[in-house]
Design a protein around this motif. Structure first.
Motif, mmCIF file in Angstrom:
data_model
loop_
_atom_site.group_PDB
_atom_site.id
_atom_site.type_symbol
_atom_site.label_atom_id
_atom_site.label_comp_id
_atom_site.label_asym_id
_atom_site.label_seq_id
_atom_site.Cartn_x
_atom_site.Cartn_y
_atom_site.Cartn_z
ATOM 1 N N SER A 252 12.992 -38.371 -98.611
ATOM 2 C CA SER A 252 11.846 -38.135 -97.740
ATOM 3 C C SER A 252 10.908 -37.086 -97.922
ATOM 4 N N GLY A 253 11.813 -36.056 -98.369
ATOM 5 C CA GLY A 253 10.780 -34.685 -98.583
ATOM 6 C C GLY A 253 10.110 -35.077 -99.916
ATOM 7 N N VAL A 254 10.374 -35.424 -100.675
ATOM 8 C CA VAL A 254 9.770 -35.698 -102.208
ATOM 9 C C VAL A 254 8.667 -36.577 -101.670
ATOM 10 N N LEU A 255 8.835 -38.010 -101.135
ATOM 11 C CA LEU A 255 7.893 -38.862 -100.830
ATOM 12 C C LEU A 255 6.816 -38.159 -99.831
ATOM 13 N N PHE A 256 6.994 -37.615 -98.903
ATOM 14 C CA PHE A 256 6.085 -37.243 -98.141
ATOM 15 C C PHE A 256 5.171 -36.207 -98.449
ATOM 16 N N ASP A 257 5.608 -35.362 -99.384
ATOM 17 C CA ASP A 257 5.014 -34.346 -100.015
ATOM 18 C C ASP A 257 3.967 -34.856 -101.018
ATOM 19 N N VAL A 258 4.248 -35.821 -101.809
ATOM 20 C CA VAL A 258 3.509 -36.359 -102.732
ATOM 21 C C VAL A 258 2.505 -37.311 -102.049
ATOM 22 N N ALA A 259 2.855 -38.164 -101.119
ATOM 23 C CA ALA A 259 2.029 -39.127 -100.180
ATOM 24 C C ALA A 259 0.883 -38.402 -99.437
ATOM 25 N N PHE A 260 1.262 -37.233 -98.850
ATOM 26 C CA PHE A 260 0.316 -36.417 -98.159
ATOM 27 C C PHE A 260 -0.604 -35.897 -98.993
ATOM 28 N N THR A 261 -0.109 -35.219 -100.154
ATOM 29 C CA THR A 261 -0.968 -34.486 -101.163
ATOM 30 C C THR A 261 -2.024 -35.496 -101.773
ATOM 31 N N LEU A 262 -1.454 -36.724 -102.200
ATOM 32 C CA LEU A 262 -2.334 -37.789 -102.810
ATOM 33 C C LEU A 262 -3.710 -38.201 -101.681
ATOM 34 N N ILE A 263 -3.049 -38.436 -100.279
ATOM 35 C CA ILE A 263 -4.008 -38.825 -99.491
ATOM 36 C C ILE A 263 -5.138 -37.747 -99.039
ATOM 37 N N ARG A 264 -4.670 -36.436 -98.905
ATOM 38 C CA ARG A 264 -5.514 -35.417 -98.822
ATOM 39 C C ARG A 264 -6.687 -35.283 -99.776
ATOM 40 N N ARG A 265 -6.209 -35.199 -101.073
ATOM 41 C CA ARG A 265 -7.049 -35.147 -102.072
ATOM 42 C C ARG A 265 -8.092 -36.370 -102.332
ATOM 43 N N ALA A 266 -7.563 -37.484 -102.070
ATOM 44 C CA ALA A 266 -8.502 -38.729 -102.146
ATOM 45 C C ALA A 266 -9.649 -38.595 -101.158
ATOM 46 N N VAL A 267 -9.168 -37.910 -99.813
ATOM 47 C CA VAL A 267 -10.028 -37.864 -98.826
ATOM 48 C C VAL A 267 -11.085 -36.819 -99.024
ATOM 49 N N GLY A 269 -11.969 -36.106 -101.755
ATOM 50 C CA GLY A 269 -12.828 -36.735 -103.031
ATOM 51 C C GLY A 269 -12.540 -36.086 -104.351
ATOM 52 N N GLU A 270 -11.227 -35.584 -104.282
ATOM 53 C CA GLU A 270 -10.760 -34.940 -105.815
ATOM 54 C C GLU A 270 -10.127 -36.152 -106.441
ATOM 55 N N ARG A 271 -9.928 -35.997 -107.875
ATOM 56 C CA ARG A 271 -9.568 -36.821 -108.662
ATOM 57 C C ARG A 271 -7.967 -36.851 -108.490
ATOM 58 N N VAL A 272 -7.284 -37.614 -107.973
ATOM 59 C CA VAL A 272 -5.866 -37.690 -107.689
ATOM 60 C C VAL A 272 -5.293 -37.673 -109.297
ATOM 61 N N THR A 273 -5.381 -37.899 -110.164
ATOM 62 C CA THR A 273 -4.814 -37.952 -111.462
ATOM 63 C C THR A 273 -5.057 -36.504 -112.291
ATOM 64 N N GLN A 274 -5.892 -35.606 -111.711
ATOM 65 C CA GLN A 274 -6.345 -34.383 -112.192
ATOM 66 C C GLN A 274 -4.928 -33.529 -111.998
ATOM 67 N N ALA A 275 -4.647 -32.622 -112.892
ATOM 68 C CA ALA A 275 -3.563 -31.652 -112.804
ATOM 69 C C ALA A 275 -3.968 -30.703 -111.555
ATOM 70 N N HIS A 276 -3.177 -30.138 -110.633
ATOM 71 C CA HIS A 276 -3.471 -29.356 -109.581
ATOM 72 C C HIS A 276 -2.187 -28.490 -109.182
ATOM 73 N N ARG A 277 -2.402 -27.668 -108.171
ATOM 74 C CA ARG A 277 -1.297 -26.865 -107.571
ATOM 75 C C ARG A 277 -1.354 -27.010 -105.872
ATOM 76 N N SER A 278 -1.610 -27.989 -105.386
ATOM 77 C CA SER A 278 -1.781 -28.103 -103.986
ATOM 78 C C SER A 278 -0.802 -28.983 -103.425
ATOM 79 N N HIS A 279 0.174 -29.247 -104.163
ATOM 80 C CA HIS A 279 1.643 -29.739 -103.339
ATOM 81 C C HIS A 279 1.939 -29.024 -102.276
ATOM 82 N N LEU A 280 2.577 -29.447 -101.191
ATOM 83 C CA LEU A 280 3.099 -28.557 -100.257
ATOM 84 C C LEU A 280 4.056 -27.377 -100.824
ATOM 85 N N TYR A 281 4.860 -27.864 -101.636
ATOM 86 C CA TYR A 281 5.940 -26.862 -102.135
ATOM 87 C C TYR A 281 5.254 -25.851 -103.138
#
Length: 350
Positions: A252-267, A269-281
């Motif tokens: 649950s912790g892994v899936l929530f972090d990744v799902a939240f981050t992907l949704i936040r970046r998509a909203v 307007g960022e490229r979700v496939t681009q490397a970043h450092r914005s996961h919650l961890y």
């Protein structure tokens, strides 16, 4: 299961953990280096590919299981599908550790591995729901299963950014999954979870609290893929309504972090496939939280998911949805805490 049988299993797993440790030590000597850059947490070049030990231990164990075990077998097509698909994802991910392929290439390889597993017949078509009963989604179960495998594989890959985080989380999840599978007499899931746990146990001392080597894509993708496939197998526990939620609860912790981050970046307007450092961890660590503490928080999420999953298995049908949703509470608290630390650290929009 008798105590003698359980002790034999533990001895076999200890031998596999030792083999994993030997392979990890060999990979340290091989010096396939992970060079620091702006999106990574480490500052010094560090060997990677430690997941080779996890892969070797698991594949040796699964070969023994396939060749000699009878109590823990599944139908041969499924068994061969798991072995071939797991080997394929490991080989491609190891080459990626060396060559650093683009995400599209990695995703294509993951898709082929997922299709190999599904092509063997290992997919979900019937969901057993409280109040409603069995719901047959027919051929839609194939793309749904492929999507789950891809998401879980990449989620574990994305979360592997701090010492011990991915490996420790997967180890805790495997231990609880083995306990749950044993209670349901799901012997293949039980044994496969123990095999993966063995490989991780041999690797983790080299990666936490100080990293002498990283898991690498070969380890993180492999762990995510195997756990995803075991989640599909666990979904067939006939005595447990909504058993398809068991592995997602453990992760649950892994899936929530990744799902939240992907949704936040998509909203945003960022490229979700681009490397970043914005996961919650990552944000928590950038905001000043000790990296080892962040990793142990995620171990705690996996342990909490395991405890709730054990309760879930034995809970009355009407209480199962509430138990599953209960795991959102600590994730929302964690999100609020990380956001608060980010504001105090002036990280802006992360």
């Amino acid at each position: 299961m008798t105590l003698a049988a359980f002790l034999r299993h533990l001895a076999f797993c200890a031998a596999l953990a030792a083999i994993s440790a030997v392979m990890v030590r060999a990979m340290i000597s091989a010096r396939v280096m992970d060079v620091p850059n702006a999106r990574k947490a480490h500052r010094n070049p560090t060997p990677k590919g430690g997941g080779v030990g996890v892969v070797v231990a698991f594949m040796l164990g699964i070969a023994v299981l396939y060749g000699t075990a009878t109590f823990s077998r599944i139908a041969d097509p499924y068994f061969r599908g798991v072995i071939l698909a797991s080997a394929a994802i490991a080989v491609v991910a190891f080459i990626d550790d060396i060559r650093d392929w683009p995400f599209t290439v990695k995703l294509g390889a993951q898709l082929l591995a997922a299709l190999a597993a599904v092509g063997s017949g290992l997919y979900i078509t019937v969901f057993r729901l409280p109040y409603i009963g069995p719901v047959d989604i027919g051929w839609w179960g194939i793309p749904a299963t492929v999507a789950w495998i891809l998401f879980a594989t990449n989620a574990m890959n994305f979360i592997d950014g701090l010492n011990g985080l991915a490996a420790g989380t997967a180890l805790v999840a495997c231990i609880f999954l083995a306990l749950i599978a044993q209670s349901q007499e799901g012997w293949f899931v039980y044994f496969a979870a123990l095999l993966l746990a063995s490989g991780l146990a041999g690797f983790l001392p080299f990666n936490f609290p100080r990293a002498r080597i990283f898991l690498g894509d070969v380890g993180s993708q492999f762990c995510g893929f195997v756990l995803a496939v075991l989640g599909v197998a666990a979904a067939r526990f006939g005595a447990v309504e909504m058993s398809f939620l068991l592995v997602p609860m453990l992760l649950s912790g892994v899936l929530f972090d990744v799902a939240f981050t992907l949704i936040r970046r998509a909203v945003a307007g960022e490229r979700v496939t681009q490397a970043h450092r914005s996961h919650l961890y990552q944000v928590a660590q950038r905001a000043g939280m000790d990296a080892n503490v962040v990793a142990m928080v995620h171990w705690g999420f996996a342990a909490l998911g395991g405890v709730v999953a054990l309760l879930f298995v034995h809970a009355p049908p009407e209480r199962k949805p509430m138990l599953a949703l209960l795991l959102l509470v600590p994730q929302l608290v964690w999100l609020a805490y990380v956001a608060s630390r980010a504001r105090r650290a002036n990280l802006g929009a992360w």
